[in-house]
Design a protein around this motif. Structure first.
Motif, PDB file in Angstrom:
ATOM      1  N   ASP A   1       6.048  15.105   8.229  1.00  0.00           N
ATOM      2  CA  ASP A   1       6.166  13.755   8.749  1.00  0.00           C
ATOM      3  C   ASP A   1       6.476  13.840  10.239  1.00  0.00           C
ATOM      4  O   ASP A   1       6.328  14.907  10.836  1.00  0.00           O
ATOM      5  CB  ASP A   1       7.235  12.946   7.977  1.00  0.00           C
ATOM      6  CG  ASP A   1       8.603  13.622   7.986  1.00  0.00           C
ATOM      7  OD1 ASP A   1       9.039  14.093   9.053  1.00  0.00           O
ATOM      8  OD2 ASP A   1       9.267  13.660   6.920  1.00  0.00           O
ATOM      9  N   PHE A   2       6.901  12.743  10.840  1.00  0.00           N
ATOM     10  CA  PHE A   2       7.057  12.721  12.303  1.00  0.00           C
ATOM     11  C   PHE A   2       8.138  13.667  12.810  1.00  0.00           C
ATOM     12  O   PHE A   2       8.145  14.031  13.985  1.00  0.00           O
ATOM     13  CB  PHE A   2       7.354  11.294  12.786  1.00  0.00           C
ATOM     14  CG  PHE A   2       8.699  10.771  12.329  1.00  0.00           C
ATOM     15  CD1 PHE A   2       9.840  10.995  13.082  1.00  0.00           C
ATOM     16  CD2 PHE A   2       8.812  10.066  11.143  1.00  0.00           C
ATOM     17  CE1 PHE A   2      11.078  10.527  12.664  1.00  0.00           C
ATOM     18  CE2 PHE A   2      10.032   9.596  10.721  1.00  0.00           C
ATOM     19  CZ  PHE A   2      11.173   9.830  11.483  1.00  0.00           C
ATOM     20  N   MET A   3       9.083  14.095  11.951  1.00  0.00           N
ATOM     21  CA  MET A   3      10.135  14.992  12.417  1.00  0.00           C
ATOM     22  C   MET A   3      10.124  16.361  11.748  1.00  0.00           C
ATOM     23  O   MET A   3      10.899  17.231  12.123  1.00  0.00           O
ATOM     24  CB  MET A   3      11.517  14.360  12.229  1.00  0.00           C
ATOM     25  CG  MET A   3      11.991  14.209  10.799  1.00  0.00           C
ATOM     26  SD  MET A   3      13.742  13.716  10.677  1.00  0.00           S
ATOM     27  CE  MET A   3      14.596  15.245  11.054  1.00  0.00           C
ATOM     28  N   THR A   4       9.255  16.565  10.790  1.00  0.00           N
ATOM     29  CA  THR A   4       9.242  17.820  10.034  1.00  0.00           C
ATOM     30  C   THR A   4       7.825  18.346   9.934  1.00  0.00           C
ATOM     31  O   THR A   4       6.915  17.592   9.574  1.00  0.00           O
ATOM     32  CB  THR A   4       9.817  17.613   8.617  1.00  0.00           C
ATOM     33  OG1 THR A   4      11.085  16.965   8.712  1.00  0.00           O
ATOM     34  CG2 THR A   4       9.962  18.942   7.892  1.00  0.00           C
TER      35      THR A   4
ATOM     36  N   ALA B   1      15.787   3.646   5.343  1.00  0.00           N
ATOM     37  CA  ALA B   1      15.313   3.617   3.956  1.00  0.00           C
ATOM     38  C   ALA B   1      14.443   2.389   3.713  1.00  0.00           C
ATOM     39  O   ALA B   1      13.400   2.466   3.039  1.00  0.00           O
ATOM     40  CB  ALA B   1      16.513   3.624   3.002  1.00  0.00           C
ATOM     41  N   ARG B   2      14.852   1.267   4.256  1.00  0.00           N
ATOM     42  CA  ARG B   2      14.051   0.050   4.098  1.00  0.00           C
ATOM     43  C   ARG B   2      12.696   0.200   4.773  1.00  0.00           C
ATOM     44  O   ARG B   2      11.670  -0.229   4.237  1.00  0.00           O
ATOM     45  CB  ARG B   2      14.797  -1.144   4.689  1.00  0.00           C
ATOM     46  CG  ARG B   2      14.069  -2.463   4.482  1.00  0.00           C
ATOM     47  CD  ARG B   2      14.852  -3.617   5.092  1.00  0.00           C
ATOM     48  NE  ARG B   2      14.201  -4.883   4.773  1.00  0.00           N
ATOM     49  CZ  ARG B   2      13.227  -5.416   5.500  1.00  0.00           C
ATOM     50  NH1 ARG B   2      12.798  -4.797   6.580  1.00  0.00           N
ATOM     51  NH2 ARG B   2      12.683  -6.569   5.138  1.00  0.00           N
ATOM     52  N   MET B   3      12.664   0.810   5.972  1.00  0.00           N
ATOM     53  CA  MET B   3      11.395   1.061   6.653  1.00  0.00           C
ATOM     54  C   MET B   3      10.475   1.922   5.788  1.00  0.00           C
ATOM     55  O   MET B   3       9.263   1.665   5.700  1.00  0.00           O
ATOM     56  CB  MET B   3      11.648   1.742   7.993  1.00  0.00           C
ATOM     57  CG  MET B   3      12.292   0.850   9.044  1.00  0.00           C
ATOM     58  SD  MET B   3      12.774   1.771  10.542  1.00  0.00           S
ATOM     59  CE  MET B   3      11.176   2.297  11.176  1.00  0.00           C
ATOM     60  N   ALA B   4      11.038   2.962   5.150  1.00  0.00           N
ATOM     61  CA  ALA B   4      10.224   3.839   4.303  1.00  0.00           C
ATOM     62  C   ALA B   4       9.641   3.066   3.125  1.00  0.00           C
ATOM     63  O   ALA B   4       8.464   3.248   2.766  1.00  0.00           O
ATOM     64  CB  ALA B   4      11.077   5.003   3.802  1.00  0.00           C
TER      65      ALA B   4
ATOM     66  N   TRP C   1      14.208   8.303   6.468  1.00  0.00           N
ATOM     67  CA  TRP C   1      12.841   7.821   6.254  1.00  0.00           C
ATOM     68  C   TRP C   1      12.012   8.902   5.547  1.00  0.00           C
ATOM     69  O   TRP C   1      11.307   8.622   4.571  1.00  0.00           O
ATOM     70  CB  TRP C   1      12.195   7.462   7.591  1.00  0.00           C
ATOM     71  CG  TRP C   1      10.839   6.827   7.469  1.00  0.00           C
ATOM     72  CD1 TRP C   1      10.544   5.499   7.454  1.00  0.00           C
ATOM     73  CD2 TRP C   1       9.581   7.509   7.318  1.00  0.00           C
ATOM     74  NE1 TRP C   1       9.201   5.297   7.326  1.00  0.00           N
ATOM     75  CE2 TRP C   1       8.575   6.524   7.227  1.00  0.00           C
ATOM     76  CE3 TRP C   1       9.209   8.851   7.249  1.00  0.00           C
ATOM     77  CZ2 TRP C   1       7.226   6.840   7.080  1.00  0.00           C
ATOM     78  CZ3 TRP C   1       7.861   9.167   7.092  1.00  0.00           C
ATOM     79  CH2 TRP C   1       6.888   8.165   7.009  1.00  0.00           C
ATOM     80  N   GLY C   2      12.079  10.135   6.037  1.00  0.00           N
ATOM     81  CA  GLY C   2      11.287  11.203   5.451  1.00  0.00           C
ATOM     82  C   GLY C   2      11.684  11.522   4.022  1.00  0.00           C
ATOM     83  O   GLY C   2      10.824  11.775   3.169  1.00  0.00           O
TER      84      GLY C   2
END
Length: 406
Positions: A345-348, A57-60, A313-314
């Motif tokens: 995003d990178f996973m979806t 969450a912080r990265m996002a 993240w997503g």
């Protein structure tokens, strides 16, 4: 784990402000956008959600720039301790006193069901990432509750179907005795029967069970050739290890890990886990984008992300994009934007939000590698096949969500 995570964890249930307060536009309520991550930080699911979810969450938030509508974005976190009373107390305090706009994670099904109803009463948003019960988008669905990553229907359908095709037609279920386990067993048993298999027995285990011997002895004497493990976290690790110790694997009785993650396979070890089939929404080594995110995450957290941590993240990014596009952090316009916008995003790829709050995304049937196939510490899994989202999740026509009938 790097110092930043230790500093966050030291705060316990206290707020952990990531961004300093500053002037904001009127469209951002309370001059701040505040996100809460409510997860198991210290119990059997801490490795697969916990502080890894906080890191994601912080990265996002950092990737978004730390501000939206000219307002700072703040992050708070809490340990739900797998108890609905504690989870509800934290959520209520966040909504009533700390002005949290949205709660993410909610990694326990019983807590998630309770928080989703509270969120509806308070006119906020909740995004269940690590809970599995299908009731969140069934009878308990709400207009502002989303079920983001997976659910027990998708997990059971992918894994049980593959094992039935391999001839494992007689099933015994060992089930965590709370909402998550009950839902996972019900979904798994329904798939077994629909495909012509037979459920020959089941037993319930308390959360945090250390000794599965009594359950495994019943399974071994039942005539089953598959044991559906409707358990998770350290319970799953213990159950699979003990199946190996009891010799069930040598007798051809195969475990079906109905919720399994990368960190679980690492803890079990490939000597025991090799060949284990299960269903996931993400694996770090699928392509360049998944590997790039995993490398960033591992530099902070010390290991690649689980599907829950990656999808945090997503989910947070999708939420912040919706606030920006809606010009407000109020729940109704933000939810409208989230529903109207495809998830990429990178996973979806081309994910979407159905009217019942279910995110429709591709899922993946995974297999644990043999030790000889592994090229490194976290090279543990292979993708057997992709399950398209429309096949992975319960069809809307079968849902009990009243929002689908309006």
């Amino acid at each position: 784990m790097l110092p930043i995570n230790r500093r966050l964890l030291t705060g316990g249930l206290a707020s952990a402000a990531i961004w300093p307060a500053s002037r904001a536009l009127a469209n951002a309520s309370d001059n701040v956008v505040k996100i809460g991550v409510l997860d198991d930080m210290s119990g059997p699911f801490a490795d697969q959600q916990g502080m890894g979810d906080v890191v994601a969450a912080r990265m996002a938030i950092e990737d978004f720039g730390g501000r939206v509508l000219n307002a700072p974005i703040e992050l708070v976190y809490g340990d739900l301790q797998n108890r609905p009373d504690i989870g509800m107390a934290i959520a209520r305090r966040w909504y009533d006193q700390e002005k949290v706009d949205a709660i993410f994670g909610i990694g326990n099904s019983a807590v998630a069901l309770a928080v989703q109803q509270l969120t509806r009463e308070k006119g906020k948003i909740n995004v269940s990432i690590a809970a599995g019960t299908t009731e969140l988008t069934g009878r308990a669905c709400t207009p502002n509750g989303l079920h983001w990553t997976f659910d027990n229907y998708a997990l059971a359908r992918g894994t049980v179907s593959a094992m039935i095709a391999e001839g494992k037609r007689k099933w015994y279920f060992i089930t965590s005795d709370y909402a998550f386990g009950h839902s996972l067993e019900a979904n798994g048993a329904a798939v077994v029967r629909a495909l012509g298999g037979e459920v020959v027995g089941s037993s319930r285990a308390p959360l945090n069970e250390a000794d599965f011997s009594a359950h495994l002895l019943r399974a071994a004497s039942s005539g089953a050739n598959a044991v559906g493990l409707a358990v998770a976290g350290t319970d799953l690790i213990n159950a699979v290890k003990q199946m190996g110790e009891f010799g069930l694997l040598r007798r051809g009785i195969q475990p079906a890990a109905l919720l399994c993650l990368l960190t679980n396979i690492k803890a079990i070890g490939l000597d025991t886990a090799q060949g284990l089939l299960f269903t996931e929404a993400y694996y770090w080594d699928q392509n360049e984008q998944t590997r790039a995110f995993a490398q960033r995450f591992q530099r902070i957290h010390g290991r690649p992300p689980t599907m829950m941590q990656a999808s945090m993240w997503g989910a947070v990014t999708h939420y912040l994009n919706a606030i920006r596009d809606a010009g407000s952090d109020a729940a109704e316009p933000v939810m409208a934007k989230m529903r109207a916008t495809p998830i990429n995003d990178f996973m979806t790829r081309n994910g979407r939000i159905r009217e019942d709050g279910r995110i429709i995304r591709d899922m993946y049937l995974m297999r644990a590698k043999a030790p000889s196939q592994s090229r490194g510490e976290w090279d543990l899994l292979e993708v057997v096949k992709t399950i398209p989202g429309d096949e992975a999740f319960r069809p809307a026509a079968e849902s009990e969500c009243p929002l689908l009938r309006t």
